[in-house]
Design an enzyme around this catalytic site. Structure first.
Site, short mmCIF file in Angstrom:
data_model
loop_
_atom_site.label_atom_id
_atom_site.label_comp_id
_atom_site.label_asym_id
_atom_site.label_seq_id
_atom_site.Cartn_x
_atom_site.Cartn_y
_atom_site.Cartn_z
N ASN A 259 2.13 -4.22 -5.90
CA ASN A 259 2.31 -5.50 -5.21
C ASN A 259 3.66 -6.10 -5.56
O ASN A 259 3.96 -6.34 -6.73
CB ASN A 259 1.20 -6.48 -5.62
CG ASN A 259 -0.15 -6.01 -5.12
OD1 ASN A 259 -0.54 -6.31 -4.01
ND2 ASN A 259 -0.87 -5.26 -5.94
N ASP B 295 -1.82 -2.22 -9.32
CA ASP B 295 -3.28 -2.20 -9.32
C ASP B 295 -3.73 -0.81 -9.76
O ASP B 295 -3.34 0.19 -9.16
CB ASP B 295 -3.84 -2.52 -7.94
CG ASP B 295 -3.64 -3.98 -7.58
OD1 ASP B 295 -3.30 -4.77 -8.48
OD2 ASP B 295 -3.81 -4.34 -6.40
N GLU C 157 -2.19 0.45 -5.70
CA GLU C 157 -1.23 -0.37 -4.96
C GLU C 157 -0.14 -0.85 -5.91
O GLU C 157 -0.35 -0.96 -7.12
CB GLU C 157 -1.90 -1.62 -4.35
CG GLU C 157 -2.84 -1.32 -3.22
CD GLU C 157 -3.43 -2.60 -2.60
OE1 GLU C 157 -2.83 -3.68 -2.74
OE2 GLU C 157 -4.50 -2.49 -1.99
N LYS D 122 -8.61 0.96 4.43
CA LYS D 122 -8.05 -0.39 4.35
C LYS D 122 -6.81 -0.53 5.22
O LYS D 122 -6.09 0.45 5.46
CB LYS D 122 -7.73 -0.76 2.90
CG LYS D 122 -6.85 0.21 2.12
CD LYS D 122 -6.80 -0.21 0.64
CE LYS D 122 -6.10 0.83 -0.21
NZ LYS D 122 -6.08 0.47 -1.64
N ARG E 87 -10.41 -6.69 -12.77
CA ARG E 87 -11.19 -7.50 -11.81
C ARG E 87 -12.44 -6.71 -11.46
O ARG E 87 -12.37 -5.69 -10.77
CB ARG E 87 -10.32 -7.82 -10.60
CG ARG E 87 -9.13 -8.70 -11.00
CD ARG E 87 -7.97 -8.65 -10.04
NE ARG E 87 -7.43 -7.32 -9.92
CZ ARG E 87 -6.49 -6.98 -9.03
NH1 ARG E 87 -6.02 -7.90 -8.19
NH2 ARG E 87 -6.02 -5.75 -8.97
N ARG F 8 -5.14 -5.33 -12.76
CA ARG F 8 -3.79 -5.78 -12.39
C ARG F 8 -2.91 -5.74 -13.64
O ARG F 8 -3.23 -6.36 -14.65
CB ARG F 8 -3.87 -7.20 -11.83
CG ARG F 8 -2.53 -7.94 -11.69
CD ARG F 8 -1.54 -7.29 -10.76
NE ARG F 8 -2.06 -6.99 -9.43
CZ ARG F 8 -2.07 -7.86 -8.42
NH1 ARG F 8 -1.63 -9.09 -8.60
NH2 ARG F 8 -2.52 -7.49 -7.24
N LYS G 249 0.83 -1.21 0.00
CA LYS G 249 0.00 0.00 0.00
C LYS G 249 0.86 1.26 0.00
O LYS G 249 0.51 2.26 -0.62
CB LYS G 249 -0.91 0.02 1.24
CG LYS G 249 -1.70 -1.27 1.52
CD LYS G 249 -2.83 -1.46 0.55
CE LYS G 249 -3.75 -2.60 0.95
NZ LYS G 249 -3.18 -3.94 0.92
N ARG H 172 -15.32 -4.05 -4.05
CA ARG H 172 -13.99 -4.66 -4.20
C ARG H 172 -13.97 -5.54 -5.44
O ARG H 172 -14.83 -6.40 -5.61
CB ARG H 172 -13.66 -5.51 -2.97
CG ARG H 172 -13.70 -4.73 -1.67
CD ARG H 172 -13.58 -5.64 -0.47
NE ARG H 172 -14.66 -6.61 -0.41
CZ ARG H 172 -14.68 -7.66 0.41
NH1 ARG H 172 -13.68 -7.87 1.24
NH2 ARG H 172 -15.71 -8.49 0.40
#
Length: 318
Positions: free
Chosen positions: A287, A277, A285, A164, A229, A214, A129, A237
């Site tokens: 990752n 993301d 984000e 979050k 997604r 993603r 994050k 979400r």
């Protein structure tokens, strides 16, 4: 280095419990096997230090394209991790004390010359994050705090807000608070553990209805297709683990621009496999621990992302 000599270790969640149809780590292992590499299996608890040397209680691993029988494990043996050429650190978050201890142990193997993917220093530095927060021109308005007054002020300023935790994955612990602020106190209390724990608040991006995409980077270069997604009805979400639907889409000009903004920092840290993301025009984000969505993109687009990563590993080993 001839391809047959590569010894690859993987640190992962229990292989018996993975989802055969969509697990990215399994796809990476298939790709390594296809290159004739030797595979060695570890769970986080199998790592140890003996007189200053990184060791593993390892098992040889074979993987198969068979939904009823996708792996075979050999007997346990003690092995110095420095004997492995490369170790994939594929343990899923949370990035908690156990995870960070495992990364410390892998750093001892790294000092002996083993390539850890992703590098341990980057795993320490690049919280999923927080890493994105240095690219303020690429992210939605955000705040990180444990202080209820700071978090309430941010929500009052921006209305629709996402809250979050900093160490979750798969959409766990994510709350959407509307402009009226209903349940705001309870959410802040729960996520911050009554002011003891830093959390993130981000302005809600309505573009989430079109998906949280993603984008995968292999050695800093983007795969030309991402995985959008798309949230299920009534959800904010898009995470597949939260019931989202994965639809591959071509990267846009804006996506490529975002990649160019973060690429120098990713390259500088030696990160070989990264997942951005993106919602609408913004990175939410970055990752680095255990990026996923490889199987869905490969299945829908005929790409070979695991092959790209193995080629990048080979290049780094050479």
């Amino acid at each position: 280095m001839s391809q047959n000599t590569v010894k690859l270790g993987v640190v992962m969640d229990p292989i018996a419990d993975i989802a055969y149809k969509k697990d990215t780590t399994l796809a990476l292992l298939w790709a390594a096997k296809a290159k004739g590499w030797s595979l060695y299996y570890l769970e986080q608890e199998d790592l140890y230090l003996y007189e200053g040397r990184a060791m593993g209680s390892v098992r040889t691993l074979d993987v198969h394209h068979d939904p009823d029988h996708w792996f075979d494990l050999g007997e346990r043996e003690a092995m110095p991790l420095g004997e492995l050429d490369v170790i994939l650190m594929r343990k899923d978050p949370p990035v908690d004390g156990h995870f960070l201890n495992a990364v410390h142990l892998l750093a001892f193997a790294e000092r002996e010359g083993t390539l850890v993917v992703n590098p341990t220093r980057a795993l320490f530095e690049c919280n999923e994050k927080l890493f994105a927060q240095q690219f303020t021109h690429c992210i939605p308005p955000s705040v990180v705090s444990a202080n209820a007054a700071v978090l309430r002020a941010f929500q009052a300023e921006h209305g629709d807000t996402i809250f979050k935790p900093l160490d979750g994955m798969g959409g766990t612990g994510i709350f959407h608070i509307g402009p009226e602020g209903r349940n705001l106190g309870a959410v802040i209390e729960q996520l911050t553990e009554r002011g003891q724990r830093q959390i993130m608040a981000q302005r809600y991006l309505p573009e989430i209805k079109d998906g949280d995409t993603r984008i995968l980077l292999v050695d800093g270069e983007p795969v030309p297709f991402g995985l959008a997604r798309i949230p299920s009805a009534g959800e904010t979400r898009g995470n597949l683990a939260a019931g989202g639907r994965g639809v591959s889409r071509e990267l846009t000009e804006r996506d490529y621009w975002l990649v160019e903004q973060v690429k120098p920092a990713i390259r500088e840290r030696g990160l070989l496999f990264v997942g951005l993301d993106v919602i609408g025009d913004y990175i939410t984000e970055i990752n680095v621990t255990s990026p996923t969505c490889v199987r869905e993109i490969d299945d829908q687009r005929g790409t070979d992302i695991p092959g790209l990563l193995m080629a990048a590993i080979e290049k780094r080993l050479a």
